[in-house]
Design a protein around this motif. Structure first.
Motif, PDB file in Angstrom:
ATOM      1  N   LEU A  14      -6.853   7.564   2.688  1.00 22.49           N
ATOM      2  CA  LEU A  14      -5.552   7.764   1.670  1.00 22.49           C
ATOM      3  C   LEU A  14      -5.773   6.630   0.510  1.00 22.49           C
ATOM      4  O   LEU A  14      -5.751   6.421  -0.703  1.00 22.49           O
ATOM      5  N   LEU A  15      -5.070   5.360   1.317  1.00 20.82           N
ATOM      6  CA  LEU A  15      -5.377   3.708   0.748  1.00 20.82           C
ATOM      7  C   LEU A  15      -6.666   3.692  -0.351  1.00 20.82           C
ATOM      8  O   LEU A  15      -6.628   2.590  -1.107  1.00 20.82           O
ATOM      9  N   LEU A  16      -7.964   4.198   0.508  1.00 18.63           N
ATOM     10  CA  LEU A  16      -8.597   3.334   0.253  1.00 18.63           C
ATOM     11  C   LEU A  16      -9.586   4.250  -1.100  1.00 18.63           C
ATOM     12  O   LEU A  16     -10.182   3.496  -1.882  1.00 18.63           O
ATOM     13  N   LEU A  17      -8.643   5.635  -0.811  1.00 21.84           N
ATOM     14  CA  LEU A  17      -9.294   6.480  -2.123  1.00 21.84           C
ATOM     15  C   LEU A  17      -8.675   6.051  -3.578  1.00 21.84           C
ATOM     16  O   LEU A  17      -8.948   6.156  -4.246  1.00 21.84           O
ATOM     17  N   LYS A  18      -7.611   5.607  -3.130  1.00 24.88           N
ATOM     18  CA  LYS A  18      -6.183   5.928  -4.092  1.00 24.88           C
ATOM     19  C   LYS A  18      -6.706   3.852  -4.527  1.00 24.88           C
ATOM     20  O   LYS A  18      -7.091   3.530  -5.671  1.00 24.88           O
ATOM     21  N   ILE A  19      -6.986   3.126  -3.774  1.00 22.29           N
ATOM     22  CA  ILE A  19      -7.541   1.698  -4.298  1.00 22.29           C
ATOM     23  C   ILE A  19      -9.009   1.901  -5.227  1.00 22.29           C
ATOM     24  O   ILE A  19      -9.456   1.369  -6.332  1.00 22.29           O
ATOM     25  N   LEU A  20     -10.245   2.555  -5.213  1.00 28.51           N
ATOM     26  CA  LEU A  20     -11.269   2.871  -5.414  1.00 28.51           C
ATOM     27  C   LEU A  20     -11.118   3.648  -6.464  1.00 28.51           C
ATOM     28  O   LEU A  20     -11.899   3.476  -7.484  1.00 28.51           O
ATOM     29  N   SER A  31      -9.780  -5.456   0.678  1.00 26.36           N
ATOM     30  CA  SER A  31      -9.451  -5.814   1.527  1.00 26.36           C
ATOM     31  C   SER A  31      -7.739  -6.933   0.970  1.00 26.36           C
ATOM     32  O   SER A  31      -6.760  -6.661   0.813  1.00 26.36           O
ATOM     33  N   LEU A  32      -8.133  -7.455   0.283  1.00 29.08           N
ATOM     34  CA  LEU A  32      -7.695  -8.021  -0.676  1.00 29.08           C
ATOM     35  C   LEU A  32      -6.378  -7.356  -1.459  1.00 29.08           C
ATOM     36  O   LEU A  32      -5.001  -7.846  -1.519  1.00 29.08           O
ATOM     37  N   ARG A  33      -7.120  -6.374  -2.207  1.00 28.29           N
ATOM     38  CA  ARG A  33      -6.286  -5.444  -3.155  1.00 28.29           C
ATOM     39  C   ARG A  33      -5.169  -4.608  -2.129  1.00 28.29           C
ATOM     40  O   ARG A  33      -3.741  -4.075  -2.523  1.00 28.29           O
ATOM     41  N   LEU A  34      -5.796  -4.044  -0.930  1.00 26.09           N
ATOM     42  CA  LEU A  34      -4.605  -3.812  -0.222  1.00 26.09           C
ATOM     43  C   LEU A  34      -3.004  -4.278  -0.428  1.00 26.09           C
ATOM     44  O   LEU A  34      -1.929  -4.180   0.029  1.00 26.09           O
ATOM     45  N   GLU A  89      -6.484  13.897  -4.120  1.00 21.81           N
ATOM     46  CA  GLU A  89      -5.185  14.375  -4.610  1.00 21.81           C
ATOM     47  C   GLU A  89      -4.976  15.139  -3.295  1.00 21.81           C
ATOM     48  O   GLU A  89      -3.723  15.379  -3.247  1.00 21.81           O
ATOM     49  N   THR A  90      -6.056  15.849  -2.464  1.00 22.34           N
ATOM     50  CA  THR A  90      -4.903  16.629  -1.156  1.00 22.34           C
ATOM     51  C   THR A  90      -4.850  15.345  -0.479  1.00 22.34           C
ATOM     52  O   THR A  90      -3.264  15.834  -0.105  1.00 22.34           O
ATOM     53  N   GLU A  91      -5.163  14.685   0.014  1.00 21.51           N
ATOM     54  CA  GLU A  91      -4.332  13.287   0.902  1.00 21.51           C
ATOM     55  C   GLU A  91      -3.407  12.655  -0.053  1.00 21.51           C
ATOM     56  O   GLU A  91      -1.738  12.741   0.639  1.00 21.51           O
ATOM     57  N   THR A  92      -3.268  12.845  -1.009  1.00 21.86           N
ATOM     58  CA  THR A  92      -1.472  12.382  -1.976  1.00 21.86           C
ATOM     59  C   THR A  92      -0.377  13.555  -1.757  1.00 21.86           C
ATOM     60  O   THR A  92       0.459  12.790  -1.234  1.00 21.86           O
ATOM     61  N   ALA A  93      -0.783  14.811  -1.760  1.00 21.19           N
ATOM     62  CA  ALA A  93       0.436  15.947  -1.679  1.00 21.19           C
ATOM     63  C   ALA A  93       0.474  16.261  -0.229  1.00 21.19           C
ATOM     64  O   ALA A  93       1.227  16.173   0.157  1.00 21.19           O
ATOM     65  N   ASN A  94      -0.817  15.894   0.767  1.00 21.33           N
ATOM     66  CA  ASN A  94      -0.684  16.213   1.755  1.00 21.33           C
ATOM     67  C   ASN A  94       0.517  14.535   2.965  1.00 21.33           C
ATOM     68  O   ASN A  94       1.470  14.742   3.402  1.00 21.33           O
ATOM     69  N   TRP A  95       0.429  13.108   1.932  1.00 17.51           N
ATOM     70  CA  TRP A  95       0.749  12.136   2.154  1.00 17.51           C
ATOM     71  C   TRP A  95       2.992  12.221   1.488  1.00 17.51           C
ATOM     72  O   TRP A  95       3.765  11.853   2.503  1.00 17.51           O
ATOM     73  N   GLN A  96       3.005  13.386   0.358  1.00 18.84           N
ATOM     74  CA  GLN A  96       4.175  12.837  -0.129  1.00 18.84           C
ATOM     75  C   GLN A  96       5.245  14.032   1.046  1.00 18.84           C
ATOM     76  O   GLN A  96       6.052  13.768   1.114  1.00 18.84           O
ATOM     77  N   ARG A  97       4.566  14.953   1.468  1.00 16.64           N
ATOM     78  CA  ARG A  97       5.124  15.855   1.903  1.00 16.64           C
ATOM     79  C   ARG A  97       5.122  15.635   3.569  1.00 16.64           C
ATOM     80  O   ARG A  97       7.019  15.736   3.799  1.00 16.64           O
ATOM     81  N   LEU A  98       4.872  14.750   4.136  1.00 11.19           N
ATOM     82  CA  LEU A  98       4.466  13.936   5.398  1.00 11.19           C
ATOM     83  C   LEU A  98       6.021  13.417   5.353  1.00 11.19           C
ATOM     84  O   LEU A  98       6.989  12.878   6.139  1.00 11.19           O
TER      85      LEU A  98
END
Length: 111
Positions: A14-20, A31-34, A89-98
């Motif tokens: 999720l983090l990599l997809l968001k950063i990219l 790595s630096l951006r994260l 989008e899927t990973e973000t929704a899952n993360w928000q629910r969790l």
């Protein structure tokens, strides 16, 4: 504040997809951006980063292209594909629910 040694399983994707999704970057810049965005809380080692990038590439969620860095070195730049944006989008929704569920448990008042 303690620093987590391991991210929740699947969170790195999720983090990599968001950063990219913000812009194409090479591994070191990712790595630096994260690290920067998270206020030095989240750090990913090369031993975790590159296998994760390879997995995302195999899934078709990111693509890689060799380019010159700002220091005139050749590096693989990664960018999100259309399929990767859908996965984000899927990973973000899952993360928000969790994260909401965990927050609900952590905030329960003790009697």
């Amino acid at each position: 504040m303690s620093k987590p040694n391991d991210l929740v399983q699947g969170t790195l994707d999720l983090l990599l997809l968001k950063i990219l999704a913000l812009e194409p970057l090479h591994g070191w810049a990712i790595s630096l951006r994260l690290r920067s965005i998270s206020g030095d809380v989240l750090q990913v080692s090369e031993g975790s980063l590159y296998p994760a990038l390879h997995k995302l590439e195999q899934e078709g969620w990111i693509q890689a292209e060799w380019k010159q860095t700002e220091n005139n070195r050749r590096a693989k730049f990664y960018s999100v594909t259309g399929l990767g944006r859908k996965q984000l989008e899927t990973e973000t929704a899952n993360w928000q629910r969790l994260s909401t569920a965990i927050t609900n448990v952590v905030q329960i008042s003790e009697a």
